[in-house]
Design an enzyme around this catalytic site. Structure first.
Site, PDB file in Angstrom:
ATOM      1  N   GLY A  28       0.790  -1.235   0.000  1.00  0.00           N
ATOM      2  CA  GLY A  28       0.000   0.000   0.000  1.00  0.00           C
ATOM      3  C   GLY A  28       0.815   1.273   0.000  1.00  0.00           C
ATOM      4  N   SER A  29       1.679   1.441   0.994  1.00  0.00           N
ATOM      5  CA  SER A  29       2.406   2.704   1.104  1.00  0.00           C
ATOM      6  C   SER A  29       3.728   2.652   0.354  1.00  0.00           C
ATOM      7  CB  SER A  29       2.668   3.037   2.574  1.00  0.00           C
ATOM      8  OG  SER A  29       3.449   2.024   3.177  1.00  0.00           O
ATOM      9  N   TRP A  57      -5.399  -0.664  17.661  1.00  0.00           N
ATOM     10  CA  TRP A  57      -4.283   0.278  17.634  1.00  0.00           C
ATOM     11  C   TRP A  57      -4.697   1.670  18.099  1.00  0.00           C
ATOM     12  CZ3 TRP A  57      -1.148  -1.037  12.559  1.00  0.00           C
ATOM     13  CH2 TRP A  57      -0.533  -2.288  12.738  1.00  0.00           C
ATOM     14  N   HIS A  67      11.470  -4.141   6.777  1.00  0.00           N
ATOM     15  CA  HIS A  67      11.975  -3.527   8.007  1.00  0.00           C
ATOM     16  C   HIS A  67      13.497  -3.420   8.007  1.00  0.00           C
ATOM     17  CE1 HIS A  67       7.976  -5.128   9.035  1.00  0.00           C
ATOM     18  NE2 HIS A  67       7.878  -4.008   9.712  1.00  0.00           N
TER      19      HIS A  67
END
Length: 758
Positions: A433-434, A562, A695
Site C-alpha cells: 500500500g504505502s 491500535w 523492516h
C-alpha cells in the site's frame, strides 16, 4: 505501603530516543555520542520515577528491544552473525540483511525480536542489569534492577529443528513446544541467569524485579514445575518481586506458592485475579503488588474505585505495593503538551507521567492526605459525566442482523467474476500500500498543517506524488497498483482524523519497534463517518492508469486495537461502529469503479486474549466486524493484509473472514509461516507471499525471493499465489524500494515463463 512503576516510555519528551538511533544509523553521531545521549535518557526516565514512586526500576532502556538484550546477555547469537562485535552485531541482529524475525509481544502492538536458539551452549556475555545498576549507583541513586524471566524468554524464543515433513527434510526455527526441547534449553538459559543473580548479589543488590508475563498463558504442569525450580533457586540470591501482566495468572494456586518476596497481579485486564484473591486468600508471608493503574489505556483512573480496591486488598495481604497493571511503554509520555485537544477530553486523559501521579495520589489518599482526597473526589465527579454519545450510531449497531455479516455469493463464484474483469496473470505482483514517505512529503504535510501550504497547494502536491508513484509502478511492471498513501501519516491515524467520535494527538507518540513510532488515536465516543475518506485520492490514481489500483482501507479490528478505546461499552460494539463507517467507504469506492479494495487487519491476532479458552468470544466479533465492513459486490475483489500474526494458531479464524486475497509476512521467518497452510485442509483463497523484509534496508536479490516462492509452491497451488513485499514501504528509501521491487517483479516473470513452458 509503597508505590512501584515500571516500563516508563523511553522515547523521551521530544522523541530523543528515535533521533539518537536514526542519527547513529546514518553516521551523524559516533558511538560515544550515541551512548552519552542514551545515558541522558536513562537519567530522565529515573527522574520521572523519583518524583512520584517509592521503588525505582533500572535496566529499562534498551537500545532496540529488551528481548534482544536478553538474547545478547545469554550469548544467544545465531552463527550467521559471527563473533559478537558490540553494537555492530547488535543492530545487525535487529535490522540487518539476516535480521531476527520480528513479532508482537503477547497481545500488544509492541514488536520484539524473536530469539533464535541454535544450541544449548550459552554463557553470560553482558550483564545488562548489573551495568545499569552500577550506572545509577555511581550517581547516588538506588534502583531495583529489572530483568525478563528465563521462562518468558524461552516462551518467546524459537529453536532450530530438523523438520522431516514434506518432500525434503529442512532445518527451520520453531516455537519450543515439546517438553524435551524446552527442558534442554531451559537448563542452558537458567545456568546463565544464575550467574547474573550471583553477580548482582556480589555487587550488593538486595532486590530484583522479574517480569514473567508468560505465567498468564495456559501452561502445562511440567512448565509450572520449571517455574518453581527457577524461583526456588534464584530467590536464594535476591528478593524477587515478580511481575505478571496482560491477563490473569493461569494457575493461581501454584503462583501464590512460588518462593518469592512479592507477587504481582494485573487487576485491570479482567477480574479473574481479583476474584481468585477474594476466593482463595493471599499468603501471609508475601507482598501483593496490585496492578491497579491501567498501563495500556489513556483514561484517567476512577481514583475513588482504586482507593477502595487497595483498601480491600489490604485485608488479604499484610503489605500491598500499588503499581501499574503492565508496562507503561504502551502510552505516550505526557498529556501536558496536547493543547489542541478538546479541553473536556484532555481532562479525562492520563498518559505515562500522569499515571505516576495517579499512583502517588492513591497512596497519599490512603494515608489521609487531604489534598489527595480532594483530587479523588474531583476525578469521581468528572468521570460521572457522559461524553461522546451519538444515539443514531447506537441504533444502527442495535439493528444489525446475521445477514449483514455475510457476503452473499460464495468465494468460488466471486473469484471467477473478478478474474473476468481483472485478467491478472499467474503470480500477480503488487505492493501492500504505502510507498516512501520522503522528507519532502513529510515537510509538505507539516507545512500544510501549520498553514504554510494552502489546501489547494497541498492537494496539488499529493496529486503530483500519486502520479509519480503510478508511473514508477508501471515502469517496474507491477500488475496491481496502489496510490502510495502520501496523504497518510499512519494507517490508523489517517482514518481517525476523518471519523467522528475519535480524537488524535499531536505529541502522543508510542514506540512500535526500533525507532518506529506512531500516535494511537483515542476513541472517546460513538464512531461514524461524516464524509468519504479515501475516495478523492484513490479515484485520481485510477484515472492515471489502465491497471487496477487498490482502494486502501484499514480494518475495524486494527483501528480498534491500535487505538485507545472507550471502556464504557463492549469492544464488540465499537468494532461494529467502525465497520459500518468503513462499509460506507467501500460502497463509495465500488460505485466509483474501483475493482480491488484492500482492508488491512494486521492487528487481527493481536487483540486476542492470552488464554485460548477466551479466543472464541473475541474472534467471533472480530471476524464479524471484518465481514460487515467488507460486504461488497461479488465482482469487487476484497484483499486483506496481516503481518507477524502467528498464523498457525489462528488460521481457522482468518479463513472465516471470507476475503478473496490475503497478503502475509514471510521473509524473516524464511517461509516458515507457510507451514500453517500445510496443516489447514481446504485452503482455497489467494495469498500474497511477503518475499522481502521491508523492516531492513537490505535489498533482496532474486535468489532469496525465488526461494520463498518455491517454498510456497510446494505448499499451495501456484494459481493461488500473489507476490508482494512483507509490509508497506513507507519507512524505506526510493533507492532501496525500486531495485527491490524490480527484482521481485523479474523473479515473478521468470517463474511464470518457466511454469507456462512446462
Amino acid at each position: 505501603m509503597k508505590t512501584l512503576a515500571y516500563g516508563f516510555p523511553k522515547l523521551g519528551e521530544k522523541r530523543e530516543f528515535k533521533s539518537l538511533l536514526e542519527n547513529f544509523w546514518k553516521g551523524k553521531i559516533d558511538e560515544a555520542q550515541f551512548v552519552d545521549g542514551m545515558n541522558n535518557l536513562r537519567r530522565w526516565m529515573v527522574e520521572n520515577y523519583r518524583q512520584n514512586v517509592d521503588m525505582i526500576p533500572s535496566n529499562e532502556l534498551s537500545y532496540y528491544d529488551f528481548v534482544l538484550d536478553t538474547a545478547v546477555m545469554l550469548s544467544a547469537i545465531p552463527s550467521r552473525f559471527g563473533q559478537y562485535e558490540g553494537l555492530k552485531t547488535y543492530f545487525e541482529m535487529a535490522r540487518g540483511k539476516y535480521a531476527l524475525e520480528m513479532t508482537k509481544y503477547f497481545n500488544t502492538n509492541y514488536h520484539y525480536l524473536v530469539p533464535e536458539l541454535e544450541n544449548a551452549e550459552l554463557k553470560l556475555l553482558k550483564n545488562y542489569p548489573l551495568e545499569e545498576y552500577r550506572f545509577f549507583k555511581a550517581m547516588g541513586v538506588e534502583t531495583i534492577p529489572k530483568i525478563l524471566s528465563p521462562f518468558t524468554f524461552l516462551k518467546l524464543s524459537k529453536a532450530l529443528k530438523r523438520k522431516e515433513e514434506g518432500p525434503f527434510p529442512i532445518l527451520e526455527l520453531s516455537k519450543i513446544e515439546d517438553q524435551a526441547t524446552f527442558e534442554k534449553y531451559f537448563n542452558a538459559v537458567f545456568g546463565v541467569y544464575e550467574e547474573v543473580f550471583k553477580e548482582l548479589k556480589e555487587e550488593g543488590v538486595k532486590e530484583v524485579l522479574v517480569e514473567d508475563p508468560a505465567l498468564c498463558l495456559e501452561l502445562k504442569d511440567y512448565e509450572w514445575d520449571l517455574v518453581e525450580e527457577i524461583y526456588s533457586c534464584l530467590s536464594k540470591y535476591l528478593d524477587i518481586y515478580l511481575l505478571t501482566y496482560y491477563d490473569s495468572v493461569s494457575d493461581y494456586q501454584r503462583y501464590i506458592k512460588l518462593p518469592v518476596k512479592a507477587l504481582g497481579f494485573d487487576l485491570v485486564s479482567n477480574r479473574e485475579n481479583l476474584e481468585n484473591i477474594r476466593r482463595f486468600g493471599f499468603p501471609e508471608d508475601k507482598v501483593l503488588i496490585a496492578g491497579v493503574i491501567n498501563g495500556r489505556q489513556v483514561w484517567r483512573a476512577c481514583l475513588d474505585e482504586k482507593v477502595r480496591l487497595v483498601e480491600e486488598l489490604s485485608k488479604y495481604a499484610k503489605d500491598v505495593i500499588i503499581a501499574n497493571s503492565c508496562p507503561l511503554f504502551h502510552l505516550p509520555v505526557s498529556v501536558e503538551p496536547e493543547n489542541e485537544l478538546d479541553a473536556e477530553l484532555k481532562e479525562r486523559l492520563a498518559f505515562a507521567k500522569e499515571k505516576l501521579f495517579e499512583l502517588r495520589t492513591i497512596k497519599s489518599a490512603l494515608e489521609g492526605d487531604q489534598q489527595a482526597k480532594l483530587e479523588v473526589e474531583r476525578v469521581k465527579k468528572l468521570l460521572s459525566i457522559k461524553f461522546g454519545e451519538v444515539p443514531e450510531v447506537r441504533e444502527r449497531v442495535k439493528n444489525l442482523r446475521e445477514e449483514d455479516f455475510v457476503r452473499g455469493v460464495p468465494y468460488q463464484e466471486r473469484i471467477k467474476l473478478q478474474q473476468d474483469i481483472l485478467r491478472l496473470p499467474l503470480l500477480p505482483t503488487t505492493t501492500i500500500g504505502s510507498f516512501p514517505q520522503t522528507e519532502e512529503v513529510r515537510r509538505a504535510r507539516t507545512e500544510y498543517r501549520n498553514g504554510k501550504l494552502s489546501p489547494e497547494e497541498y492537494e496539488r502536491f499529493i496529486k503530483e506524488q500519486i502520479e509519480k508513484v503510478i508511473r514508477i509502478q508501471e515502469d517496474i511492471g507491477l500488475d496491481v497498483l496502489v496510490h502510495g498513501e502520501f496523504e497518510r501519516t499512519d494507517m490508523v491515524e489517517f482514518f481517525a482524523e476523518k471519523l467522528g467520535g475519535v480524537a488524535t494527538t499531536k505529541h502522543g507518540w508510542v514506540l512500535s519497534y526500533g525507532s518506529r513510532v506512531y500516535r494511537p488515536p483515542i476513541i472517546y465516543g460513538d464512531v461514524y463517518r461524516p464524509e468519504p475518506m479515501t475516495l478523492k485520492e484513490i479515484t485520481y490514481a485510477q484515472s492515471l492508469t489502465q491497471k487496477p489500483v487498490k482502494g486502501m482501507l484499514t480494518g475495524p479490528v486494527t483501528i480498534l486495537n491500535w487505538s485507545y478505546y472507550r471502556e464504557d461499552i463492549p469492544k464488540e460494539e465499537i468494532a461494529y461502529q467502525i465497520a459500518l463507517a468503513l462499509l460506507e467507504e467501500v460502497k463509495d469506492l465500488e460505485n466509483a469503479g474501483i475493482k480491488i479494495i484492500q482492508i488491512d487487519e494486521p492487528a487481527f491476532r493481536e487483540g486476542a486474549p492470552l488464554k485460548k479458552r477466551d479466543w472464541p468470544q473475541y474472534f467471533n466479533w472480530a471476524v464479524k466486524a471484518f465481514r460487515l465492513c467488507s460486504k461488497a459486490k461479488p465482482q469487487t475483489q476484497i484483499h486483506t493484509h496481516m503481518c507477524y500474526s502467528e498464523f498457525n494458531e489462528v488460521i481457522e479464524y482468518i479463513y472465516q473472514m471470507d476475503f478473496d486475497v490475503i497478503s502475509i509476512e514471510a521473509s524473516r521467518s524464511k517461509g516458515e509461516i507457510l507451514s500453517a497452510f500445510e496443516n489447514f485442509k481446504g485452503w482455497d483463497r489467494q495469498i500474497g507471499i511477503g518475499v522481502y523484509d521491508i523492516h531492513s534496508p537490505a535489498i533482496p536479490d532474486k535468489n532469496s525471493i525465488r526461494q520463498i516462492l518455491e517454498r510456497a509452491m510446494k505448499v499451495l497451488p501456484v494459481e493461488l499465489l500473489w507476490v508482494n513485499p512483507d509490509c508497506g514501504l513507507k519507512t524505506r528509501r526510493w533507492e532501496e524500494v525500486v531495485p527491490a521491487l524490480k527484482n521481485m517483479v523479474e523473479c515473478a516473470e521468470e517463474l511464470r515463463k518457466e511454469l507456462v513452458s512446462v
